[in-house]
Design an enzyme around this catalytic site. Structure first.
Site, PDB file in Angstrom:
ATOM      1  N   ASP A   8      57.474  48.554   9.792  1.00 61.60           N
ATOM      2  CA  ASP A   8      57.594  47.388   8.919  1.00 61.60           C
ATOM      3  C   ASP A   8      56.219  46.748   8.815  1.00 61.60           C
ATOM      4  O   ASP A   8      55.600  46.419   9.835  1.00 61.60           O
ATOM      5  CB  ASP A   8      58.582  46.371   9.493  1.00 61.60           C
ATOM      6  CG  ASP A   8      60.036  46.847   9.374  1.00 61.60           C
ATOM      7  OD1 ASP A   8      60.244  47.999   8.944  1.00 61.60           O
ATOM      8  OD2 ASP A   8      60.943  46.076   9.731  1.00 61.60           O
ATOM      9  N   ASP A 129      72.115  46.147   2.837  1.00 59.69           N
ATOM     10  CA  ASP A 129      71.967  45.332   4.048  1.00 59.69           C
ATOM     11  C   ASP A 129      73.117  44.337   4.076  1.00 59.69           C
ATOM     12  O   ASP A 129      73.258  43.524   3.159  1.00 59.69           O
ATOM     13  CB  ASP A 129      70.631  44.583   4.024  1.00 59.69           C
ATOM     14  CG  ASP A 129      69.457  45.534   3.813  1.00 59.69           C
ATOM     15  OD1 ASP A 129      69.554  46.694   4.238  1.00 59.69           O
ATOM     16  OD2 ASP A 129      68.456  45.112   3.211  1.00 59.69           O
TER      17      ASP A 129
END
Length: 240
Positions: A8, A129
């Site tokens: 990330d 998500d």
């Protein structure tokens, strides 16, 4: 079982968030390129990258880092974060990534998802998500009020080549993935599913292998960075 070590990127650094909270993040010393090199050296073939800067503003920010990683290492990369239009998808596919992940933009605009799948065949991964069964959007800051399973049924025939399912309540917590919900997703999905969020140990990887045959792989992030999972033992779990 494909294993996707995670990178990330925020402010050119590797970071990990807890439950998607940008105020609860850990920064790591190693650069994204060096981290990718480490994964390659250990024998990993796949890589999951999220441009967190891009997720926040809705456009590609760290394209130069992605280009460098793709150019230096022979890795199959899936990339997401802020991909909101065809131009961004094109930029990423031009770099040579394997899959471009569409999340918020696909949930907000199903027609965009359908057209992207047609325009970029076998390149689009759908990133869903969820929190308590409902999809979240915009860097997890908004609840879409859409049930995950209902949305999958609506877009199942659009042609996405992969579905990445993240349980936000588990992400970055090392509390173990939500295997039960992921199995429900895999049961109805027309495309292979990737488990994401909460991996804490090698046992989670082993358990994932025994789940639904439509589960293609698993993403591992914080447990690697914190040393809970050693790369040497993780790479042994990759199916040949």
């Amino acid at each position: 079982m494909k294993i996707f070590p995670a990178i990330d990127i925020k402010d050119k650094k590797c970071v990990r968030l807890v439950k998607g909270n940008f105020d609860n993040k850990t920064e790591y010393e190693m650069s994204p390129v060096d981290q990718a090199s480490k994964y390659k050296d250990h024998g990993f073939k796949n890589l999951h990258i999220v441009d967190l800067d891009g997720a926040l503003i809705g456009e590609t920010v760290n394209l130069d880092i992605i280009e460098e990683i793709v150019g230096k290492f022979d890795l199959k990369i899936e990339i997401g974060g802020g991909v909101r239009n065809f131009e961004s998808i094109q930029k990423y596919t031009d770099t040579g990534v394997e899959k471009v992940i569409l999340g918020s933009a696909a949930i907000k605009d199903k027609i965009f998802l359908k057209e992207a799948c047609q325009k970029f065949p076998n390149k689009i991964a759908l990133g869903l998500d969820a929190k308590d069964g409902y999809l979240s959007i915009s860097g997890w800051k908004e609840n879409s009020n859409k049930l995950t399973l209902d949305f999958i049924k609506e877009v199942n025939d659009y042609g996405a080549s992969r579905l990445i399912y993240t349980d936000i309540n588990r992400d970055g917590t090392k509390a173990g993935p939500n295997f039960e919900e992921t199995s429900k997703v895999a049961d109805i999905s027309n495309c292979p599913v990737i488990i994401s969020g909460g991996v804490s140990s090698i046992n989670d990887i082993k358990k994932a292998k025994d789940l639904n045959k439509n589960i293609e792989g698993i993403i591992v992030g914080k447990a690697i960075y914190d040393g809970d999972i050693k790369l040497d033992e993780l790479v042994k779990e990759i199916d040949a």
